[in-house]
Design a protein around this motif. Structure first.
Motif, PDB file in Angstrom:
ATOM      1  N   LEU A 123     -31.667  -7.637  11.603  1.00 22.86           N
ATOM      2  CA  LEU A 123     -31.997  -6.495  11.416  1.00 22.86           C
ATOM      3  C   LEU A 123     -32.361  -5.100  10.548  1.00 22.86           C
ATOM      4  N   PRO A 124     -33.993  -5.007  11.078  1.00 24.24           N
ATOM      5  CA  PRO A 124     -34.225  -3.440  10.796  1.00 24.24           C
ATOM      6  C   PRO A 124     -33.432  -2.258  10.670  1.00 24.24           C
ATOM      7  N   VAL A 125     -33.403  -2.517   9.453  1.00 22.54           N
ATOM      8  CA  VAL A 125     -32.528  -0.700   9.260  1.00 22.54           C
ATOM      9  C   VAL A 125     -33.047   0.589   8.645  1.00 22.54           C
ATOM     10  N   GLY A 126     -33.508   1.736   9.152  1.00 19.56           N
ATOM     11  CA  GLY A 126     -33.746   3.023   9.120  1.00 19.56           C
ATOM     12  C   GLY A 126     -33.036   4.365   9.302  1.00 19.56           C
ATOM     13  N   CYS A 127     -33.949   5.298   9.233  1.00 16.54           N
ATOM     14  CA  CYS A 127     -33.288   6.643   9.848  1.00 16.54           C
ATOM     15  C   CYS A 127     -33.113   6.221  11.090  1.00 16.54           C
ATOM     16  N   GLN A 128     -32.314   6.351  11.481  1.00 16.63           N
ATOM     17  CA  GLN A 128     -31.441   6.401  12.923  1.00 16.63           C
ATOM     18  C   GLN A 128     -32.114   7.429  14.141  1.00 16.63           C
ATOM     19  N   HIS A 129     -32.628   7.924  13.079  1.00 10.06           N
ATOM     20  CA  HIS A 129     -33.046   9.808  13.474  1.00 10.06           C
ATOM     21  C   HIS A 129     -32.021  10.288  15.039  1.00 10.06           C
ATOM     22  N   CYS A 130     -31.023  10.513  14.382  1.00  8.87           N
ATOM     23  CA  CYS A 130     -29.867  11.028  15.147  1.00  8.87           C
ATOM     24  C   CYS A 130     -29.075  11.917  16.355  1.00  8.87           C
TER      25      CYS A 130
ATOM     26  N   TYR B 283     -25.957   5.529   6.350  1.00  8.63           N
ATOM     27  CA  TYR B 283     -26.660   4.136   6.958  1.00  8.63           C
ATOM     28  C   TYR B 283     -27.165   3.629   5.610  1.00  8.63           C
ATOM     29  N   GLY B 284     -27.021   4.894   4.513  1.00 11.80           N
ATOM     30  CA  GLY B 284     -28.335   4.620   3.172  1.00 11.80           C
ATOM     31  C   GLY B 284     -29.111   5.013   3.041  1.00 11.80           C
TER      32      GLY B 284
ATOM     33  N   LEU C 109     -35.900  18.209  15.023  1.00 12.93           N
ATOM     34  CA  LEU C 109     -37.411  19.151  15.920  1.00 12.93           C
ATOM     35  C   LEU C 109     -37.355  18.585  17.266  1.00 12.93           C
ATOM     36  N   GLU C 110     -37.707  19.218  17.712  1.00 16.26           N
ATOM     37  CA  GLU C 110     -37.662  19.304  19.577  1.00 16.26           C
ATOM     38  C   GLU C 110     -38.010  17.862  20.110  1.00 16.26           C
ATOM     39  N   ASP C 111     -38.603  17.335  19.125  1.00 16.92           N
ATOM     40  CA  ASP C 111     -39.343  15.266  20.093  1.00 16.92           C
ATOM     41  C   ASP C 111     -37.611  14.514  19.344  1.00 16.92           C
ATOM     42  N   GLY C 112     -36.707  14.780  18.989  1.00 11.46           N
ATOM     43  CA  GLY C 112     -35.490  14.296  18.528  1.00 11.46           C
ATOM     44  C   GLY C 112     -35.440  13.282  16.651  1.00 11.46           C
ATOM     45  N   THR C 113     -36.600  13.741  16.822  1.00 12.13           N
ATOM     46  CA  THR C 113     -36.470  13.466  15.115  1.00 12.13           C
ATOM     47  C   THR C 113     -36.254  14.346  14.771  1.00 12.13           C
TER      48      THR C 113
ATOM     49  N   VAL D 293     -20.580   7.409  13.968  1.00  9.75           N
ATOM     50  CA  VAL D 293     -19.498   8.162  12.846  1.00  9.75           C
ATOM     51  C   VAL D 293     -19.318   9.709  13.253  1.00  9.75           C
ATOM     52  N   GLY D 294     -19.841   9.979  14.861  1.00  7.29           N
ATOM     53  CA  GLY D 294     -19.856  11.299  14.823  1.00  7.29           C
ATOM     54  C   GLY D 294     -21.502  11.856  15.382  1.00  7.29           C
ATOM     55  N   ASN D 295     -22.617  10.714  14.346  1.00  7.48           N
ATOM     56  CA  ASN D 295     -23.437  11.701  14.766  1.00  7.48           C
ATOM     57  C   ASN D 295     -24.748  11.193  16.006  1.00  7.48           C
ATOM     58  N   GLU D 296     -24.709   9.684  16.251  1.00  4.52           N
ATOM     59  CA  GLU D 296     -24.990   9.616  17.614  1.00  4.52           C
ATOM     60  C   GLU D 296     -26.511   8.556  17.273  1.00  4.52           C
ATOM     61  N   PRO D 297     -26.261   7.306  16.409  1.00  5.99           N
ATOM     62  CA  PRO D 297     -27.649   6.704  16.040  1.00  5.99           C
ATOM     63  C   PRO D 297     -28.419   7.183  17.449  1.00  5.99           C
ATOM     64  N   ALA D 298     -29.632   7.072  17.760  1.00  3.75           N
ATOM     65  CA  ALA D 298     -31.005   6.910  18.583  1.00  3.75           C
ATOM     66  C   ALA D 298     -31.329   6.061  18.829  1.00  3.75           C
ATOM     67  N   PHE D 299     -31.465   4.380  17.724  1.00  6.17           N
ATOM     68  CA  PHE D 299     -32.259   3.819  17.810  1.00  6.17           C
ATOM     69  C   PHE D 299     -31.337   2.905  18.076  1.00  6.17           C
ATOM     70  N   ARG D 300     -31.859   1.527  18.790  1.00  2.93           N
ATOM     71  CA  ARG D 300     -31.115   0.891  20.008  1.00  2.93           C
ATOM     72  C   ARG D 300     -31.529  -0.998  19.292  1.00  2.93           C
TER      73      ARG D 300
END
Length: 222
Positions: free
Chosen positions: A60-67, A108-109, A84-88, A202-209
């Protein structure tokens, strides 16, 4: 609204760490710190009471999920962390005071303090590359075509990676190959919505799938 993200097919990921290594090199990440870390999940029993060899595991690769609603942005006292406007989710180092509130708030630390610069750092989704129409470095270097980049608003079937050299006409340069694209929906083994996961929300809505078909997802979701 655009929401750039990465989709990873966990059954194509072999834990080679190429994404992790390429990320460190491309972004000059300090020794001991990571923008992308590959974790081994398991071995876990396939059913209650099972013992080896009836076990399974995946990487499982884990990094910033750009929530979509990032906790790090909410707690930043200077506005250094912003969406930003691009979601990042990005960090303005000129505004960062190194308080690390964002690192403590991240579910996610995946943030850390750069001791030398005294600013917090994390995955930028290779903002400098995607702004020029390129792909994130971890996607470029994934030899198994497990990682794909795109806009969640357009559907994950439209996410892209570089095409395989063997599927291109001979004699192409590296630059030509980098302009080619393979589409997730045309390339990966079929999957349905129930086989697409995200890290705990946890209410942050992670973007990565993450796509997982034949193994049991170990993360709990809201």
């Amino acid at each position: 609204m655009t929401q750039y993200a990465i989709v990873t097919d966990l059954e194509r990921c072999v834990g080679c760490l190429a994404c992790m290594t390429a990320c460190k090199m491309a972004n000059d990440v300090p020794i001991g710190s990571f923008w992308n870390k590959v974790m081994r999940i398991g071995p876990n029993p396939k059913y209650e009471g099972a013992i080896s060899p009836d076990v399974e595991m995946y990487f499982l690769p884990v990094g910033c999920q750009h929530c979509e609603d990032p906790e790090c942005v909410k707690v930043c006292p200077t506005g250094a962390s912003r969406k930003l406007e691009d979601g990042t989710v990005q960090i303005d180092k000129s505004k960062c005071i190194g308080c690390q509130f964002c690192a403590m708030a991240c579910p996610y630390g995946v943030r850390y303090l750069n001791e030398e610069e005294r600013v917090v750092e994390k995955c930028t989704l290779c903002e400098q590359k995607i702004a020029q129409g390129e792909l994130p470095q971890c996607v470029i270097n994934c030899g198994g075509r497990a990682r794909w980049f795109g806009d969640l608003e357009k559907g994950i079937e439209n996410f892209e990676a570089y095409d395989e050299p063997k599927s291109l006409e001979g004699g192409l340069s590296y630059e030509d190959m980098c302009k080619s694209r393979a589409r997730l929906g045309d390339y990966l083994e079929d999957f349905d919505e129930s086989q697409v996961y995200a890290l705990p929300n946890v209410g942050n809505e992670p973007a990565f799938r993450y796509i997982l078909r034949k193994h049991t997802w170990q993360g709990e979701e809201e």
